[in-house]
Design a protein around this motif. Sequence first.
Motif, short mmCIF file in Angstrom:
data_model
loop_
_atom_site.label_atom_id
_atom_site.label_comp_id
_atom_site.label_asym_id
_atom_site.label_seq_id
_atom_site.Cartn_x
_atom_site.Cartn_y
_atom_site.Cartn_z
N SER A 1 2.40 -57.07 46.82
CA SER A 1 2.77 -56.05 46.08
C SER A 1 4.16 -56.19 45.59
O SER A 1 5.12 -56.75 46.21
N ASP A 2 4.55 -55.48 44.51
CA ASP A 2 5.88 -55.55 44.01
C ASP A 2 6.69 -54.45 44.91
O ASP A 2 5.83 -53.47 45.19
N LEU A 3 7.70 -54.40 44.92
CA LEU A 3 8.62 -53.36 45.64
C LEU A 3 8.77 -52.05 44.92
O LEU A 3 8.63 -51.13 44.99
N ASN A 4 9.20 -52.26 43.63
CA ASN A 4 9.72 -51.16 42.63
C ASN A 4 8.70 -50.81 41.49
O ASN A 4 8.25 -51.62 40.79
N VAL B 1 -0.39 -56.15 43.40
CA VAL B 1 -0.18 -55.03 43.00
C VAL B 1 1.26 -54.89 42.13
O VAL B 1 2.32 -55.32 42.80
N ASP B 2 1.26 -54.41 40.83
CA ASP B 2 2.50 -54.51 40.11
C ASP B 2 2.40 -53.81 38.74
O ASP B 2 1.28 -53.65 38.36
N PRO C 1 6.30 -47.10 39.97
CA PRO C 1 6.11 -45.58 39.96
C PRO C 1 5.26 -45.10 40.86
O PRO C 1 4.36 -45.86 41.39
N HIS C 2 5.18 -43.75 41.12
CA HIS C 2 4.15 -43.19 41.90
C HIS C 2 4.02 -43.67 43.42
O HIS C 2 4.75 -42.88 44.00
N VAL C 3 3.80 -44.60 43.86
CA VAL C 3 3.84 -45.12 45.12
C VAL C 3 4.32 -46.61 45.12
O VAL C 3 3.84 -47.52 44.51
N ASP C 4 5.59 -46.62 45.58
CA ASP C 4 6.28 -47.92 45.39
C ASP C 4 5.77 -48.98 46.46
O ASP C 4 5.01 -48.68 47.33
N GLY C 5 6.06 -49.96 46.63
CA GLY C 5 5.63 -51.10 47.62
C GLY C 5 6.02 -50.67 48.98
O GLY C 5 5.17 -50.88 49.99
#
Length: 129
Positions: free
Chosen positions: A51-54, A6-7, A56-60
Amino acid sequence: MKILVVDDMTSMRHVMIGMLRKLGYEDIDEATDGLRALQLLSNKNYDLVISDLNMPHVDGLGLLNEIRSRPKLKHLKLVMVTCENGRERVQQVLLHKVDGFIIKPFCLATLEKQLKRITTFTKQPNLSN
């Protein structure tokens, strides 16, 4: 092992997927943000989310919180990847029971070390029986 990457950055997803394939992982899906990841997690079973931390929409962190709050997903392994190295933000993520944490930029060996640690821990026999 079924992995969800997820990124929000296409290039980072492709780099991560390329690294995972070099390490022998082939069953990989990708999502552009935490919202799309949650949709995929509702429809498919995964062994690991990277998953990336930062985003849009729902962050990590939002994704991690949502995963930990759902009985069906709460034991899912999640590795957080970020360019942030601020102590407070890292501690905040660690308090939410993330299974691994990687600071960008990173190399193949760093990813491999995190994955080995997680899969070794996952394969441990349950000694409480």
